[in-house]
Structure formats: structure tokens, C-alpha cells
Design an enzyme around this catalytic site. Structure first.
Site, PDB file in Angstrom:
ATOM      1  N   GLY A   1       0.813  -1.209   0.000  1.00  0.00           N
ATOM      2  CA  GLY A   1       0.000   0.000   0.000  1.00  0.00           C
ATOM      3  C   GLY A   1       0.844   1.255   0.000  1.00  0.00           C
ATOM      4  CB  SER A   2       0.029   4.612   1.336  1.00  0.00           C
ATOM      5  OG  SER A   2      -1.252   4.653   0.737  1.00  0.00           O
ATOM      6  CB  ILE A   3       4.669   1.524   2.939  1.00  0.00           C
ATOM      7  CG1 ILE A   3       4.007   1.555   4.313  1.00  0.00           C
ATOM      8  CG2 ILE A   3       6.162   1.349   3.092  1.00  0.00           C
ATOM      9  CD1 ILE A   3       4.200   0.306   5.128  1.00  0.00           C
TER      10      ILE A   3
END
Length: 630
Positions: free
Chosen positions: A354-356
Site C-alpha cells: 500500500g501507501s508505504i
């Protein structure tokens, strides 16, 4: 006047009745020339009378009768009788031993003969960076039996007691006796107390051999990292397997003499010398590890999650200071060495993060000068792309590039990614280590997926920019984030103590770019970011949340999330990278900031104290507010 006469008797030889004539003549000549006189004093003429003398049989000529032995025939006969009786007795005894009582004496001889026995060597210890023992050895016994020596009239009660002490059915023991008549191992790794009780039973043919059992003092705290050994003592998982060649000992043999009850009565020396294993020291810090495990366990239990994992990396040396997984197991209990708890999820499990991934997308765009931190990006909650629609969790409107990171905008990351070529993004991902197994020596390390750039479509390039369509492990994420702790250089990871001066990182981004991105990461933990729960009093913190749906073979599973957070502390003068991921938390609070942010904060606070890192900002109350989604 009559002439006196002296007569001499001359003895002859054993081969003649008379002495030789030459000998008689010499005697007469000698004495006729002498002036010797007889009793009357008158001169005499010697007269020699040679008398015949028969020499005894078997007597030499030079043997005189004065010293000849004179043994009676009766005494000789008596001596001969006694000697005959003695020889006859020896012959009878030899016959008795060789024929009549042969088996008895063979058994007696075998009970006191030379044996070659094993000499157990001790496996090397595993220790943390401060010398705390994480894996060691304790003395135990192996119980074995020579079935030939078991009495046929053995008391049944003793066999039952033996079976109870060994934790085995009595029928299993007797079956082993019947299967092998020479040598049978009944059980390995029997504690000394139980072995003493077995010895006290006094069962003939039951013997004991000293061996070592592996002991893990930290039990479940370090289980997946340290691993365990098999029944033979060889490493089967974790560091035990990765360093088996170094830790492993080589048993030796020596020659001894045993008595009939198995006791060694004489040591005749080594046949092959034993070689003990070599100790291994890890970079792991026991105190930080304990904190990571406890914080992770609490998060998994409180969120009713399926599992969780955490890893702490020194941003400058790449040393792994902690690596924790939950659920875990106790490697001291061999009955538990099965099931999913054995998985070292930090290393083996891959997932869509995800957004990592967004900070890497922004870093590359800054490095290529496609954008600047102040460049504006229009988001407006939805963005159609090639028949698909990309959405944000809220309408963020117009954002700067820094705002895209702080608010975690998928649309913003997509528009930034589309300013670059697929090949440029692919080279960055592979340079960061994605799509390659980490070089840690661990078995089963996850590789992840980064598809070849030639097969990318625009929608795939867009989703990969915010962490979908690419899969990584938690250790790969922590490794990649070392570029933000080390001024754009990616440092190699190490489970073992490393000299910082010898570490040569690989340049991925410019120092200027990573300095700008660290400021963006700090805004994520500040007021208005997605992870204020990751704040650590007294220290500047930066990081990125990631909340992704769980992918299955049938698509994405709704209401099944992977909640993650990767942070750097202190962000203004980086020291550590800490990555946390919780799989399938349940409930309203299932986002990365809610679930994994507090775990990061607890681990980081302990680590700063243990490593004696000085605070870099005033201690104040955290500006907690409801975090943004994602």
C-alpha cells in the site's frame, strides 16, 4: 735287603679299560727321577701297577665321582608322579574352560574389553550483541539397551516403571527388544533427573550415554529468528540453520575399557578428537527484541488480528537489532515445532504494502526533476484512468508533492508516477531490492513480485506507485527505507555485528532528495498526518503508513487489511528504521496508523533509551487527533 715298593693306580678313560701307554710312561719317568723316599728313607725304584677300571655309563672323563649326584630311585619316582598329576590337572581345566564352560568365560571376557565410544562435542552458542545467550546446551542422557542382557525373568513392574519414566508404552519397548537384538536406542534427550531414576531401577542391559540438548532461554521472544535444531543436533530453521556449518560440532571417538556393568575403568585415548562448534554473536539487541515482541503481541491481541511482525534496523550499519513475530512458539518444546507459528513472517511473507511505497515514487520524481516539493497536484477524490477509477479516502483537493505524502493521496501518487517512464520506476524498485530475496542466509526468504517494465500498462504503473501490483516482505521494506536514514544510500542488511566504517552503501537517491523526503515523512507523524500515534516524546519521528486490502486468488478480500507503518527515528538525525505490519486486524481501527503506529512508538522509545540516543526536541504532549485514513 728288600726294596720297598709303592704302587700307584692309574684310572683309565670311559672309552678304554686301561689308560693310554703314553700316559703311564710319563708317570713312571717323572717318579723314577724323583729323590722321594719311602718310610725307611731308602732309595726306591717306583713300580706302577696299571689296574683295569671300568668307567660308569654316561659319565664324562673329566667328572669326578666325589661330586656325582646320588639320588634315590624312589624320590625320583615320587617327583615324576606329582609332575604328571599337575600336567593332567592343567589339561582337564583347559578342556573344561574351552568346551564345558565356554559361554560363561566368553561373557566374562566380553564384559571387560575394549570399546570405541562416541565423545559428544558441544554445539556453539548464539548470543546477542551484548553477549546475552539466546541458544545454548544442557547435559542430558540418551537411554539405550543391549537386548541380549535383559533377563528373561525381568520383573514386569520394572519394565512398567521404565516405560513410565521414558514416556513410552511398555509394548513399544518390548517390540524394540524383539526388532534388534544387538543395540537399541530407547530415547534421546532424557533429563538428568529422569535418567537417575532409570539407573536406580538396576535393570541389566540398560545403559546411558551423555549428550547435549539445545536450550533457548528467551523461548518465544526470539523463536523464529534463532530457529531450532533437530534431534540429531543439526540446525533446521533460523540462525541455527543459516550458521549450521559454524555452530555445528563434530563428535569424536575414543577407546576405553568397560567393566561388566558398563563403567569405564580405563581411558585409552582418542581415536578421533571431538571438535566443538563456534559461537555466533548477532547484532540483535535483547532488550529491543523483548520490547518489539511484547508491543507486537499486544497489538495483535487487542486488534483481534491474525498475525503481526516487526523489525528494527540500524540505518547506518544495516544491523538487524530486533526481529519479532506473533503468534510464536517455544522452541524448547518439540511438540510445538509445527504449524504457521514457525513462519518467520518478517522474511517469508510477501504482501502488497500500500501507501508505504509512495515515498519512493516521490523520491524518484524529485531526483529526475519531474516535480519539486512545492509542485501542485490536483486530486479531487477520483481520477479515471484507462477504464479504471483511482480514488482517495477523502477529497484532498489541490496538494503539494509534500502534501501528497502527508495525506497519502493515491491520485497524487498516480499523477506523479505518470511523469516518469515505466523503465525508470522498474530500475528504482530493483535497485531498492524489491523482486530479490534478501541476502540474510535465511531459508524460505520471500522474493516478492516486480513485473518486467515492458509488460506494464499505465494503470499498473499507477497502482504500483501507491503499493498495489507489487509485493514485498517486511524486511525488504525496512531495507529500502535505509535510504532515508543514510542520505540516499542503501546499506546491506546483516544479522551479525558489523563495523560501521566498513559498510559501503549503494547510492539510490541524491542526498538533497532524501533530505526533502525526510521532511515529508515527518509531516505524516505530525498533526494532520496519518500516523500521529507513532509520535515518540522527545524525538523527531518520520514514517509512512500503509493500509492495503488482502489479495487472494479470487481477488481482493473485503474487510481484510494489511495495516503497516515504517518509520525513521530520529528523523532529523536518523539512527533506526522500524517496520511494523499487522495482518487482518478486525474492527473499526484497522488502518496502519491506528494499529501499527503505536507499536512503532513503543519499540522506538525503548530503543532510544537502550542505545542512549539523546532527544532532539523538547518533550511535549503528543498532538493527537483523529488521523486521516490510509
Amino acid at each position: 735287603m728288600s726294596r720297598p715298593t709303592c704302587k700307584f693306580r692309574i684310572f683309565g678313560s670311559s672309552h678304554s679299560a686301561h689308560p693310554p701307554a703314553s700316559f703311564a710312561e710319563s708317570v713312571i719317568r717323572q717318579h723314577t727321577q724323583s729323590n722321594s723316599q719311602c718310610t725307611g728313607g731308602s732309595s726306591i725304584v717306583w713300580e706302577i701297577t696299571l689296574t683295569s677300571y671300568q668307567m660308569p655309563r654316561n659319565v664324562t672323563f673329566n667328572q669326578t665321582p666325589l661330586v656325582k649326584a646320588n639320588v634315590s630311585r624312589g624320590r625320583s619316582t615320587l617327583v615324576m608322579i606329582f609332575m604328571s598329576i599337575a600336567f593332567a590337572s592343567c589339561a582337564v581345566r583347559a578342556f573344561w574352560i574351552q568346551v564345558i564352560d565356554r559361554k560363561f568365560y566368553e561373557k566374562k571376557g566380553a564384559s571387560r574389553v575394549e570399546h570405541i565410544i562416541d565423545v559428544r562435542a558441544e554445539r556453539g552458542k548464539i548470543m546477542d550483541t551484548n553477549g546475552m545467550v539466546l541458544a545454548t546446551n544442557v547435559l542430558v542422557k540418551s537411554i539405550w539397551v543391549d537386548p541380549k542382557e535383559i533377563p528373561e525373568d525381568l520383573e514386569p513392574g520394572k519394565l512398567v516403571m521404565l516405560a513410565r519414566l521414558l514416556g513410552m508404552p511398555a509394548q513399544q519397548i518390548t517390540a524394540q527388544f524383539d526388532r534388534d537384538k544387538t543395540f537399541v536406542y530407547l530415547k534421546h534427550q532424557v533429563p538428568l533427573g529422569e535418567a537417575d531414576k532409570i539407573k536406580s531401577l538396576g535393570i541389566p542391559g540398560i545403559y546411558q550415554t551423555t549428550e547435549y540438548k539445545r536450550l533457548y532461554p528467551e523461548e518465544e521472544v526470539t523463536a523464529q529468528l534463532i530457529g531450532f535444531t533437530g534431534i540429531t543436533g543439526a540446525g533446521e530453521d533460523g540462525v541455527e540453520l543459516a550458521q549450521d556449518a559454524k555452530l555445528g560440532a563434530v563428535d569424536g571417538t575414543k577407546l576405553v575399557i568397560r567393566d561388566r556393568v558398563g563403567h569405564i575403568v580405563e581411558d585409552l585415548g582418542n581415536v578421533n578428537a571431538a571438535r566443538p562448534g563456534i559461537d555466533v554473536q548477532l547484532a540483535l539487541n535483547g532488550s529491543i527484541q523483548y520490547s518489539a515482541f511484547n508491543a507486537l503481541r499486544s497489538a495483535v491481541i487487542n486488534s483481534n488480528a491474525q498475525a503481526g511482525s516487526a523489525v528494527v534496523v540500524d540505518g547506518h550499519t544495516g544491523e538487524i537489532l530486533a526481529l519479532a513475530n506473533y503468534p510464536s512458539y517455544d522452541p524448547n518444546d518439540r511438540s510445538l515445532l509445527r504449524g504457521p507459528a514457525l513462519r518467520n513472517r518478517v522474511v517469508t511473507d510477501v504482501f502488497e504494502p500500500g501507501s508505504i511505497m509512495k515515498p519512493f515514487t516521490v523520491s524518484l520524481a524529485l531526483d529526475l526533476r519531474r516535480v519539486s516539493p512545492d509542485s501542485l497536484v490536483e486530486t479531487n477524490r477520483t481520477f479515471p484512468l484507462d477504464g479504471a477509477t483511482i480514488t482517495d479516502d477523502a477529497n484532498f483537493g489541490t496538494l503539494t508533492v509534500a502534501g501528497v505524502i502527508q495525506k497519502s493521496s493515491n491520485i497524487g501518487a498516480t499523477k506523479i508516477a505518470l511523469t516518469m517512464k515505466p523503465e525508470e520506476m522498474w530500475k528504482m524498485y530493483t535497485a531498492l531490492g524489491f523482486g530479490h530475496a534478501p541476502d540474510l542466509g535465511f531459508p524460505g526468504a520471500g522474493v516478492g513480485i516486480v513485473r518486467p517494465w515492458r509488460k506494464w500498462h499505465r494503470i499498473e504503473q499507477a497502482t504500483m506507485s501507491y503499493g498495489y501490483g507489487v509485493s514485498v516482505s517486511l524486511i525488504q521494506l525496512a531495507h529500502a527505507y535505509t535510504v532515508f536514514a543514510n542520505n540516499g544510500r542503501l546499506v546491506p542488511l546483516s544479522l551479525y555485528k558489523t563495523d560501521e566504517a566498513s559498510v559501503q552503501g549503494t547510492r539510490i537517491f541524491t542526498e538533497h532528495t532524501t533530505d526533502e523526503v525526510r521532511g515529508m515523512l515527518e509531516s505524516v507523524v505530525a498533526k494532520g498526518g496519518t500516523a500521529p500515534q507513532a509520535e515518540v516524546p522527545g524525538y523527531s519521528v518520520g514514517g509512512k503508513t500503509g493500509t492495503a486490502y488482502t489479495a487472494t486468488r479470487h481477488g481482493y478480500e473485503r474487510n481484510a487489511y494489511r495495516a503497516s507503518f515504517v518509520g525513521v527515528i530520529p528523523i532529523r538525525n536518523p539512527r533506526l528504521v522500524i517496520a511494523v505490519s499487522v495482518d487482518k486486524p478486525k474492527g473499526a481501527k484497522h488502518y496502519g496508523g491506528d494499529v501499527s503506529g503505536p507499536v512503532f512508538a513503543e519499540i522506538a522509545q525503548t530503543a532510544m533509551r537502550v542505545l542512549n540516543v539523546q532527544p532532539d526536541e523538547p518533550v511535549s504532549k503528543a498532538a493527537h487527533q483523529e488521523p486521516l485514513l490510509n
